[in-house]
Design a protein around this motif. Structure first.
Motif, PDB file in Angstrom:
ATOM      1  N   PHE A  33       4.069   8.205 -12.124  1.00 15.10           N
ATOM      2  CA  PHE A  33       3.910   6.262 -11.297  1.00 15.10           C
ATOM      3  C   PHE A  33       4.575   6.746 -10.043  1.00 15.10           C
ATOM      4  CE2 PHE A  33       7.831   3.051 -10.264  1.00 15.10           C
ATOM      5  CZ  PHE A  33       7.098   1.881 -10.755  1.00 15.10           C
ATOM      6  N   LEU A  34       5.444   7.403  -9.467  1.00 18.04           N
ATOM      7  CA  LEU A  34       4.571   7.440  -7.622  1.00 18.04           C
ATOM      8  C   LEU A  34       3.366   7.421  -7.528  1.00 18.04           C
ATOM      9  CD1 LEU A  34       6.430   7.815  -5.529  1.00 18.04           C
ATOM     10  CD2 LEU A  34       6.917  10.082  -5.685  1.00 18.04           C
ATOM     11  N   ARG A  35       2.052   7.794  -7.585  1.00 15.19           N
ATOM     12  CA  ARG A  35       1.171   7.665  -7.169  1.00 15.19           C
ATOM     13  C   ARG A  35       0.927   6.217  -6.897  1.00 15.19           C
ATOM     14  NH1 ARG A  35       0.213  12.574 -10.143  1.00 15.19           N
ATOM     15  NH2 ARG A  35       0.652  14.163  -9.125  1.00 15.19           N
ATOM     16  N   TRP A  36       0.985   5.673  -8.151  1.00 12.76           N
ATOM     17  CA  TRP A  36       1.014   3.956  -8.505  1.00 12.76           C
ATOM     18  C   TRP A  36       1.130   3.231  -7.619  1.00 12.76           C
ATOM     19  CZ3 TRP A  36       4.028   0.380  -9.709  1.00 12.76           C
ATOM     20  CH2 TRP A  36       4.014  -0.858 -10.020  1.00 12.76           C
ATOM     21  N   GLU A  37       2.296   3.553  -6.939  1.00 11.97           N
ATOM     22  CA  GLU A  37       3.376   3.183  -5.788  1.00 11.97           C
ATOM     23  C   GLU A  37       2.356   2.877  -4.555  1.00 11.97           C
ATOM     24  OE1 GLU A  37       7.998   2.875  -6.845  1.00 11.97           O
ATOM     25  OE2 GLU A  37       7.097   5.438  -7.052  1.00 11.97           O
ATOM     26  N   ILE A  38       1.472   4.525  -4.505  1.00 12.74           N
ATOM     27  CA  ILE A  38       0.738   4.888  -3.286  1.00 12.74           C
ATOM     28  C   ILE A  38      -0.314   4.229  -3.167  1.00 12.74           C
ATOM     29  CG2 ILE A  38      -0.042   7.094  -1.843  1.00 12.74           C
ATOM     30  CD1 ILE A  38       1.956   8.327  -3.325  1.00 12.74           C
ATOM     31  N   ASP A  39      -0.939   3.881  -4.437  1.00 13.73           N
ATOM     32  CA  ASP A  39      -2.285   3.487  -4.263  1.00 13.73           C
ATOM     33  C   ASP A  39      -1.895   2.002  -4.320  1.00 13.73           C
ATOM     34  OD1 ASP A  39      -3.303   5.860  -5.106  1.00 13.73           O
ATOM     35  OD2 ASP A  39      -3.349   5.076  -7.106  1.00 13.73           O
ATOM     36  N   ARG A  40      -0.767   1.273  -4.806  1.00 10.58           N
ATOM     37  CA  ARG A  40      -0.251  -0.258  -4.400  1.00 10.58           C
ATOM     38  C   ARG A  40      -0.270  -0.690  -3.001  1.00 10.58           C
ATOM     39  NH1 ARG A  40       3.671  -3.772  -6.237  1.00 10.58           N
ATOM     40  NH2 ARG A  40       2.402  -5.280  -5.572  1.00 10.58           N
ATOM     41  N   GLY A  41       0.894   0.203  -2.158  1.00 11.93           N
ATOM     42  CA  GLY A  41       0.766   0.385  -0.797  1.00 11.93           C
ATOM     43  C   GLY A  41       2.466   0.319  -0.014  1.00 11.93           C
ATOM     44  N   VAL A  42       3.207  -0.104  -1.847  1.00  5.78           N
ATOM     45  CA  VAL A  42       4.145  -0.572  -1.366  1.00  5.78           C
ATOM     46  C   VAL A  42       5.334   0.181  -0.604  1.00  5.78           C
ATOM     47  CG1 VAL A  42       4.654  -1.705  -3.123  1.00  5.78           C
ATOM     48  CG2 VAL A  42       4.922   0.208  -3.415  1.00  5.78           C
ATOM     49  N   LEU A  43       4.634   1.929  -0.612  1.00  3.57           N
ATOM     50  CA  LEU A  43       5.300   2.623   0.251  1.00  3.57           C
ATOM     51  C   LEU A  43       4.756   3.245   1.613  1.00  3.57           C
ATOM     52  CD1 LEU A  43       5.584   5.140  -2.353  1.00  3.57           C
ATOM     53  CD2 LEU A  43       7.996   3.770  -2.141  1.00  3.57           C
ATOM     54  N   ASP A  44       3.779   2.201   2.140  1.00  2.01           N
ATOM     55  CA  ASP A  44       3.781   2.237   3.530  1.00  2.01           C
ATOM     56  C   ASP A  44       5.199   1.636   4.224  1.00  2.01           C
ATOM     57  OD1 ASP A  44       0.960   2.332   5.020  1.00  2.01           O
ATOM     58  OD2 ASP A  44       2.005   0.600   5.778  1.00  2.01           O
ATOM     59  N   GLU A  45       4.687   2.300   5.677  1.00  2.00           N
ATOM     60  CA  GLU A  45       5.891   2.339   6.310  1.00  2.00           C
ATOM     61  C   GLU A  45       5.891   0.532   7.147  1.00  2.00           C
ATOM     62  OE1 GLU A  45       9.185   3.840   6.611  1.00  2.00           O
ATOM     63  OE2 GLU A  45       8.126   5.956   5.469  1.00  2.00           O
ATOM     64  N   ARG A  46       4.599   0.919   7.463  1.00  2.00           N
ATOM     65  CA  ARG A  46       4.576  -0.399   8.604  1.00  2.00           C
ATOM     66  C   ARG A  46       4.295  -2.106   7.023  1.00  2.00           C
ATOM     67  NH1 ARG A  46      -0.088   1.443  12.144  1.00  2.00           N
ATOM     68  NH2 ARG A  46      -0.359   2.056  10.753  1.00  2.00           N
ATOM     69  N   SER A  47       3.177  -1.602   6.229  1.00  2.00           N
ATOM     70  CA  SER A  47       3.418  -2.770   5.642  1.00  2.00           C
ATOM     71  C   SER A  47       3.655  -2.935   4.452  1.00  2.00           C
ATOM     72  CB  SER A  47       1.310  -3.160   5.271  1.00  2.00           C
ATOM     73  OG  SER A  47       1.121  -1.501   5.110  1.00  2.00           O
ATOM     74  N   GLY A  48       4.358  -2.199   3.661  1.00  2.00           N
ATOM     75  CA  GLY A  48       4.811  -1.539   2.353  1.00  2.00           C
ATOM     76  C   GLY A  48       5.958  -2.933   2.067  1.00  2.00           C
ATOM     77  N   SER A  49       6.553  -2.350   0.609  1.00  2.00           N
ATOM     78  CA  SER A  49       8.057  -3.125   0.624  1.00  2.00           C
ATOM     79  C   SER A  49       8.979  -2.297   0.773  1.00  2.00           C
ATOM     80  CB  SER A  49       7.941  -2.981  -1.062  1.00  2.00           C
ATOM     81  OG  SER A  49       9.262  -3.580  -1.671  1.00  2.00           O
ATOM     82  N   PRO A  50      10.092  -2.452   1.742  1.00  2.00           N
ATOM     83  CA  PRO A  50      11.433  -2.728   1.890  1.00  2.00           C
ATOM     84  C   PRO A  50      12.004  -1.453   0.769  1.00  2.00           C
ATOM     85  CG  PRO A  50      10.638  -4.041   3.017  1.00  2.00           C
ATOM     86  CD  PRO A  50      10.523  -4.253   2.151  1.00  2.00           C
ATOM     87  N   TRP A  51      12.144  -3.017  -0.134  1.00  2.00           N
ATOM     88  CA  TRP A  51      12.924  -2.716  -1.843  1.00  2.00           C
ATOM     89  C   TRP A  51      12.415  -1.824  -2.456  1.00  2.00           C
ATOM     90  CZ3 TRP A  51      11.590  -2.282  -6.557  1.00  2.00           C
ATOM     91  CH2 TRP A  51      12.934  -2.104  -7.781  1.00  2.00           C
ATOM     92  N   TRP A  52      11.055  -1.067  -2.293  1.00  2.00           N
ATOM     93  CA  TRP A  52      10.468   0.175  -2.934  1.00  2.00           C
ATOM     94  C   TRP A  52      10.504   0.850  -2.438  1.00  2.00           C
ATOM     95  CZ3 TRP A  52       8.687  -0.147  -7.827  1.00  2.00           C
ATOM     96  CH2 TRP A  52       7.937  -1.382  -8.409  1.00  2.00           C
ATOM     97  N   ARG A  53      10.641   1.419  -1.152  1.00  2.00           N
ATOM     98  CA  ARG A  53      11.337   2.251  -0.113  1.00  2.00           C
ATOM     99  C   ARG A  53      12.520   2.741  -0.534  1.00  2.00           C
ATOM    100  NH1 ARG A  53       7.995   0.026   3.779  1.00  2.00           N
ATOM    101  NH2 ARG A  53      10.190  -1.205   5.021  1.00  2.00           N
ATOM    102  N   ALA A  54      13.451   1.614  -0.428  1.00  2.00           N
ATOM    103  CA  ALA A  54      14.332   1.553  -0.183  1.00  2.00           C
ATOM    104  C   ALA A  54      15.410   2.797  -1.845  1.00  2.00           C
ATOM    105  CB  ALA A  54      16.012   0.670  -0.176  1.00  2.00           C
TER     106      ALA A  54
END
Length: 264
Positions: A33-54
């Protein structure tokens, strides 16, 4: 770059399980699941999602605290950390789900303001993700609730150590594989679901959502979880789901419900 912010989280998650014998087998579903998040880009620090990272960071923090307590002694500071400490002391599929979902649900509840800032289509995905994670726990802990007359299959299908749980937690072929979802309506996202995903989300999970959230609220000690439903529609961060669209495909719902009628 999608890896920015995701690589260190993936390594931290994998590191918790690495070298722990039988416990290492529990990493499979989570890392996928974490690799799916990475591939979507939601964990990117600049252009990703603050919610998914939190939410991810809450999971990492609870586990790190549990590991430190196990090494140094003392009392874990949060319910999530205590659940992870219990898992480390006596690993089992049910304890893994209790720990994982304690951290995830805490992350949801304490970051609803960040979720509300997401686009409606993303908020829909966030709600479906929660319902699936709760459902996977129920397959192991209360299989009669999750699968009705097919309850005997629950512990095997939901076991996080096996590949079969991927059909419930893998969203790679269900939702858009990019972020953010500019120009996407919730209806368009729902239309993207294939037949198997619709059968699971609308035919199997939806008829038992209230019982599922009530079970999880009790099991995780999070009474606020039941407030994340509006009737039988997920309502976390107000995803603006069209009620008529949510109740579409009645024949599909009925066929799945006949096979897996809710039960205890």
């Amino acid at each position: 770059m999608a890896e920015a912010g995701g690589a260190w989280r993936l390594e931290a998650a994998a590191g918790f399980y690495r070298g722990r014998g039988e416990i290492a087998r529990y990493a499979r579903a989570e890392l996928r699941f974490l690799r799916w998040e990475i591939d979507r880009g939601v964990l990117d620090e600049r252009s990703g999602s603050p919610w998914w990272r939190a939410v991810n960071d809450r999971l990492l923090r609870d586990r790190a605290e549990a590991a430190l307590v196990r090494e140094d002694g003392g009392e874990p500071p949060s319910a999530g950390a205590r659940a992870w400490a219990a898992f480390l002391a006596g690993p089992s599929p049910e304890r893994w789900y209790r720990a994982h979902n304690s951290s995830v649900v805490a992350g949801y509840l304490e970051n609803e303001d960040l979720a509300a800032a997401e686009l409606p289509a993303e908020r829909l995905m966030i709600n479906v993700t929660l319902s699936r994670v709760l459902y996977a726990h129920a397959m192991v802990a209360v299989p009669r609730l999750a699968l009705g007359p097919l309850a005997a299959l629950g512990p095997r299908l939901g076991d996080p150590r096996t590949g079969s749980v991927g059909m419930f937690l893998d969203l790679r072929n269900v939702f858009p594989q990019h972020y953010p979802l500019d120009g996407w309506s919730t209806g368009r996202v729902m239309d993207l679901e294939g037949r198997r995903a619709r059968m699971l989300d609308h035919g199997v999970i939806k008829p038992r959502l209230r019982e599922l959230y009530a079970f999880s609220a009790r099991a995780l000690g999070e009474p606020g979880l039941v407030d994340l439903l509006n009737g039988d529609i997920p309502s976390y961060a107000r995803p603006d789901i069209d009620r008529s669209r949510w109740h579409e495909r009645r024949l599909l719902h009925g066929l799945a419900t006949l096979v897996t009628a809710p039960g205890r």
